[in-house]
Motif scaffolding. Structure first.
Motif, PDB file in Angstrom:
ATOM      1  N   GLU A 344     -12.834  -1.083  14.515  1.00  0.00           N
ATOM      2  CA  GLU A 344     -13.149   0.142  15.262  1.00  0.00           C
ATOM      3  C   GLU A 344     -13.882   1.162  14.379  1.00  0.00           C
ATOM      4  OE1 GLU A 344     -10.158  -1.168  15.046  1.00  0.00           O
ATOM      5  OE2 GLU A 344      -9.924  -2.046  17.056  1.00  0.00           O
ATOM      6  N   ASP A 345     -14.437   0.703  13.250  1.00  0.00           N
ATOM      7  CA  ASP A 345     -15.168   1.565  12.326  1.00  0.00           C
ATOM      8  C   ASP A 345     -14.286   2.696  11.814  1.00  0.00           C
ATOM      9  OD1 ASP A 345     -17.358  -0.004  12.635  1.00  0.00           O
ATOM     10  OD2 ASP A 345     -18.366   1.317  14.059  1.00  0.00           O
ATOM     11  N   ASP A 346     -13.072   2.328  11.447  1.00  0.00           N
ATOM     12  CA  ASP A 346     -12.127   3.283  10.913  1.00  0.00           C
ATOM     13  C   ASP A 346     -11.541   2.721   9.620  1.00  0.00           C
ATOM     14  OD1 ASP A 346     -10.642   5.489  10.595  1.00  0.00           O
ATOM     15  OD2 ASP A 346      -9.175   5.056  12.163  1.00  0.00           O
ATOM     16  N   ALA A 347     -11.075   3.610   8.713  1.00  0.00           N
ATOM     17  CA  ALA A 347     -10.488   3.200   7.446  1.00  0.00           C
ATOM     18  C   ALA A 347      -8.985   3.434   7.500  1.00  0.00           C
ATOM     19  CB  ALA A 347     -11.098   3.974   6.287  1.00  0.00           C
ATOM     20  N   LYS A 348      -8.228   2.393   7.216  1.00  0.00           N
ATOM     21  CA  LYS A 348      -6.765   2.450   7.293  1.00  0.00           C
ATOM     22  C   LYS A 348      -6.212   2.260   5.880  1.00  0.00           C
ATOM     23  CE  LYS A 348      -2.815   0.007   9.298  1.00  0.00           C
ATOM     24  NZ  LYS A 348      -2.407  -1.153  10.120  1.00  0.00           N
ATOM     25  N   LEU A 349      -5.313   3.170   5.461  1.00  0.00           N
ATOM     26  CA  LEU A 349      -4.708   3.077   4.138  1.00  0.00           C
ATOM     27  C   LEU A 349      -3.685   1.946   4.117  1.00  0.00           C
ATOM     28  CD1 LEU A 349      -4.392   4.259   1.284  1.00  0.00           C
ATOM     29  CD2 LEU A 349      -2.666   5.808   2.197  1.00  0.00           C
ATOM     30  N   VAL A 350      -3.900   0.979   3.213  1.00  0.00           N
ATOM     31  CA  VAL A 350      -3.008  -0.178   3.101  1.00  0.00           C
ATOM     32  C   VAL A 350      -1.944   0.054   2.037  1.00  0.00           C
ATOM     33  CG1 VAL A 350      -2.900  -2.656   2.622  1.00  0.00           C
ATOM     34  CG2 VAL A 350      -4.841  -1.703   3.884  1.00  0.00           C
ATOM     35  N   ASN A 351      -2.369   0.577   0.875  1.00  0.00           N
ATOM     36  CA  ASN A 351      -1.421   0.766  -0.222  1.00  0.00           C
ATOM     37  C   ASN A 351      -1.937   1.868  -1.145  1.00  0.00           C
ATOM     38  OD1 ASN A 351       0.835   0.357  -1.815  1.00  0.00           O
ATOM     39  ND2 ASN A 351       0.607  -1.869  -1.787  1.00  0.00           N
ATOM     40  N   SER A 352      -1.008   2.450  -1.912  1.00  0.00           N
ATOM     41  CA  SER A 352      -1.360   3.542  -2.814  1.00  0.00           C
ATOM     42  C   SER A 352      -0.452   3.498  -4.038  1.00  0.00           C
ATOM     43  CB  SER A 352      -1.221   4.891  -2.101  1.00  0.00           C
ATOM     44  OG  SER A 352      -1.476   5.947  -2.994  1.00  0.00           O
ATOM     45  N   ALA A 353      -0.988   3.907  -5.170  1.00  0.00           N
ATOM     46  CA  ALA A 353      -0.216   3.934  -6.414  1.00  0.00           C
ATOM     47  C   ALA A 353      -0.552   5.200  -7.180  1.00  0.00           C
ATOM     48  CB  ALA A 353      -0.529   2.705  -7.261  1.00  0.00           C
ATOM     49  N   ARG A 354       0.454   5.738  -7.870  1.00  0.00           N
ATOM     50  CA  ARG A 354       0.257   6.941  -8.684  1.00  0.00           C
ATOM     51  C   ARG A 354       1.103   6.839  -9.942  1.00  0.00           C
ATOM     52  NH1 ARG A 354       1.113  13.284  -6.842  1.00  0.00           N
ATOM     53  NH2 ARG A 354       0.357  14.211  -8.755  1.00  0.00           N
ATOM     54  N   ASP A 355       0.545   6.167 -10.947  1.00  0.00           N
ATOM     55  CA  ASP A 355       1.237   6.009 -12.221  1.00  0.00           C
ATOM     56  C   ASP A 355       0.464   6.622 -13.376  1.00  0.00           C
ATOM     57  OD1 ASP A 355       3.554   4.493 -11.349  1.00  0.00           O
ATOM     58  OD2 ASP A 355       2.151   2.884 -10.910  1.00  0.00           O
ATOM     59  N   CYS A 356      -0.711   7.192 -13.111  1.00  0.00           N
ATOM     60  CA  CYS A 356      -1.502   7.835 -14.160  1.00  0.00           C
ATOM     61  C   CYS A 356      -1.048   9.289 -14.338  1.00  0.00           C
ATOM     62  CB  CYS A 356      -2.988   7.787 -13.824  1.00  0.00           C
ATOM     63  SG  CYS A 356      -3.689   6.132 -13.890  1.00  0.00           S
ATOM     64  N   ASN A 357      -1.246   9.786 -15.563  1.00  0.00           N
ATOM     65  CA  ASN A 357      -0.884  11.171 -15.867  1.00  0.00           C
ATOM     66  C   ASN A 357      -2.051  12.131 -15.749  1.00  0.00           C
ATOM     67  OD1 ASN A 357       1.778  10.389 -16.520  1.00  0.00           O
ATOM     68  ND2 ASN A 357       1.085   9.741 -18.548  1.00  0.00           N
ATOM     69  N   SER A 358      -3.233  11.597 -15.426  1.00  0.00           N
ATOM     70  CA  SER A 358      -4.410  12.444 -15.262  1.00  0.00           C
ATOM     71  C   SER A 358      -5.393  11.733 -14.338  1.00  0.00           C
ATOM     72  CB  SER A 358      -5.046  12.743 -16.624  1.00  0.00           C
ATOM     73  OG  SER A 358      -6.087  13.679 -16.484  1.00  0.00           O
ATOM     74  N   SER A 359      -6.556  12.343 -14.115  1.00  0.00           N
ATOM     75  CA  SER A 359      -7.528  11.812 -13.160  1.00  0.00           C
ATOM     76  C   SER A 359      -8.071  10.455 -13.605  1.00  0.00           C
ATOM     77  CB  SER A 359      -8.681  12.799 -12.995  1.00  0.00           C
ATOM     78  OG  SER A 359      -9.313  13.023 -14.233  1.00  0.00           O
ATOM     79  N   ILE A 360      -8.381   9.599 -12.616  1.00  0.00           N
ATOM     80  CA  ILE A 360      -8.951   8.272 -12.859  1.00  0.00           C
ATOM     81  C   ILE A 360     -10.469   8.388 -12.746  1.00  0.00           C
ATOM     82  CG2 ILE A 360      -9.008   5.878 -12.079  1.00  0.00           C
ATOM     83  CD1 ILE A 360      -6.219   6.345 -10.868  1.00  0.00           C
TER      84      ILE A 360
END
Length: 597
Positions: A344-360
């Protein structure tokens, strides 16, 4: 030590003063009693004398001294006694006065003695201070002597250094002269090289034009021969027509029709043949023009398919998964996200991670598409398992921001580049640094050409080539601006310059092939990335004005300016099939472009 000595002396003085003045009140009281006793004795004597005088004046006393001589003697004695009593009283008064003066003098003496004791104590302390100052003065004299000796030594060494400096300046002047000569020779060599390259390119162009002209010449010769044939045939046809006309007139006169029919049939065959040849020529021309038109329309994604907010702050990196329905993004909010692009031309979030201490700042996927590698501003790089987005290893060792981290082609090794001016190679276990390359500037991006050659872009406007086997810098390319990204496609190298444009180099000769610029194109971020398309025909890069510019790598022409972002575009990524292009930037958005609406 000096304060303790003063305190002990004061304690001793206080104890002595207490001991000496303990009976001071008693003595004063006794002196007052003695003075009163003297005064009372004098008063008693005076009273006795008066009583005695009164007794003498009485008639009984006068009778007692019947003799006048005795009486006169008695009176004289009385006078002398009164005078002596008066003198005694005066002397007593003088004694009392002298005692008072003596007491005052004693008080002054005690005060002066206490002051003298204080002065003596101060004198002793000053003497001790003088001794200590003398010792310090002696030490200072010794130190001054040593300093003077050091100064003389330093003067001697300074004179030697001055002489060496003068010699080095002379050598430096000589070297500068030689360097200027070498630079002049280098400039001449570079000019000759550029002229040579220009002449080579012009020669290639001329050869191609000559070949094209030769082809056109052959085609013209063929056309001329065909025209000559057509003229000859036309002449024949004209002669036949003249003959036909004559025969027709003759037949009209004679009534013979068969000869006319046969002659007309031959002529019609000739005309049909001529029309067929002209039709074939026109069809060949139309087919060649259609082929040229189809070749000029090379497809690339230029239609916006979907737009979505990917992160809470700047999106610094984007990369397609081998399956074009999945997309990975990373940003300044320290998150790594996996997205699914639905039908449907949409973006769906599958997974997410946040283990960094600063910007990637950058991401990469290995050849097996099982591990994601990211470079972070917290001086480290991290590996995640794609299946569950679980943190695997953390690569620590840099002392600055890790600007870029990539998997090396045809191997399981990892290369990382940092603002601490080093490149680090990490072994197959992905935990230990096996090699470090140092340079003179911070690394902005890194890429591998093969399993042994590393290419890195630096802030000092240089692209350096490193050989893992020899552990050395094997080549360097200088460009006009700080390098923000490097990318490889077959034998081509793409680089982007901060504040400038893009350049394409030939990896076999390390020479510039194409330079690409645009009026509104400007790079301001040191981690803005430019990318080749999968087939190497196109390249794209984001600009500070929110547009994505797409160039033709063959001729360096600007194909399209894709507008859709509200602020600067930082990263872009082509899908493996080349049908999709993902772009992200500082406006937190990620836009997917496709070939169709």
């Amino acid at each position: 030590m000096e304060d303790s000595y003063k305190i002990s002396v004061l304690k001793l003085l206080k104890a002595r003063s207490v001991k000496e003045h303990s009976f001071e009140g008693t003595i004063k009281y006794a002196n007052k009693l003695l003075e009163k006793l003297d005064y009372l004795q004098k008063a008693n004597a005076h009273k006795n004398f008066q009583t005695f005088v009164s007794d003498q004046d009485s008639p009984g006393v006068a009778d007692h001294f019947g003799d006048p001589a005795q009486r006169a003697n008695y009176e004289n004695l009385q006078k002398t006694l009164a005078e002596s009593h008066a003198k005694i009283s005066k002397l007593a008064e003088q004694v009392i006065n002298l005692k008072d003066t003596l007491d005052t003098k004693n008080l002054l003496v005690t005060k002066q003695s206490t002051e003298l004791d204080k002065v003596q104590v101060e004198l002793r302390s000053s003497q001790e201070l003088i001794r200590s100052l003398k010792l310090e003065l002696a030490c200072l004299k010794n130190a001054l002597q040593s300093k003077s000796d050091d100064y003389t030594v330093l003067n001697i060494s300074h004179s030697c250094v001055e002489n060496k400096k003068n010699e080095l300046e002379i050598e430096n002047k000589k070297l500068r002269l030689q360097l200027s000569k070498y630079e002049e020779e280098r400039e001449v060599f570079l000019k000759t090289e550029t002229q040579k390259n220009f002449l080579e390119t012009e020669n290639k162009k001329l050869k191609a034009e000559i070949e094209m002209l030769q082809g056109l010449k052959e085609h013209c010769l063929n056309v001329e021969s065909q025209l000559n044939d057509f003229e000859i045939e036309n002449k024949k046809l004209k002669s036949q027509l003249m003959m036909l006309k004559e025969t027709r007139e003759h037949s009209m006169r004679s009534g013979s029709v068969e000869s006319i029919g046969s002659a007309d049939g031959g002529g019609s065959k000739k005309t049909v043949r001529v029309t067929k040849v002209e039709g074939s020529l026109s069809s060949s021309r139309s087919s060649s023009s259609k082929a040229a038109d189809s070749h000029s329309k090379s497809p690339f994604p230029d239609k916006r398919k979907t737009t979505f907010i990917a992160h809470d702050s700047e999106v610094n990196a984007v990369m397609w998964y081998p399956d074009p329905t999945y997309l990975i993004t990373a940003g300044s909010d320290r998150r790594l996200k996996l997205w699914e692009v639905t039908k449907e031309d949409d973006a769906k979030l599958v997974n997410s991670a946040r283990d960094c201490n600063s910007s990637i700042l950058s991401i990469d996927i290995d050849n097996k598409a099982s591990t994601v590698l990211c470079a972070s501003s917290d001086f480290s790089s991290r590996l995640w398992d794609v299946s569950g987005f679980k943190l695997g290893h953390t690569l620590t060792g840099h002392s600055g921001k890790v600007m870029s981290a990539k998997f090396i082609k045809e191997s399981d090794n990892i290369i990382t580049g940092s603002s601490d001016k080093t490149l680090k190679l990490w072994g197959k276990n992905k935990m230990m640094c096996t090699l470090t390359f140092s340079s003179e500037s911070s690394v902005n991006d890194v890429v591998s050409r093969d399993s042994s050659t590393i290419i890195s872009g630096y802030a000092d406007r240089k692209i350096r080539f490193w050989d893992i086997r020899s552990k050395k810098n094997i080549n360097t390319i200088e460009i006009d601006g700080a390098v923000t990204s490097v990318d490889v496609s077959k034998n081509l190298l793409l680089s982007s310059e901060q504040g400038g444009g893009l350049k394409i180099f030939d990896l076999r000769t390390c020479k510039e092939l194409t330079s690409m610029e645009a009026a509104n194109f400007k790079i301001v971020c040191s981690w803005t990335r430019a990318k080749f398309s999968p087939d190497g025909k196109y390249c794209c890069c984001g600009s500070d004005n929110g547009s994505v510019f797409v160039w033709n790598c063959g001729n360096g022409a600007l194909e399209r300016e894709l507008k859709g972002h509200d602020s600067s575009v930082i990263s872009c990524s082509w899908s493996i099939c080349g049908s999709y292009l993902a772009t992200c930037g500082a406006d937190r958005k990620c836009i997917i472009w496709s070939k169709l609406k």
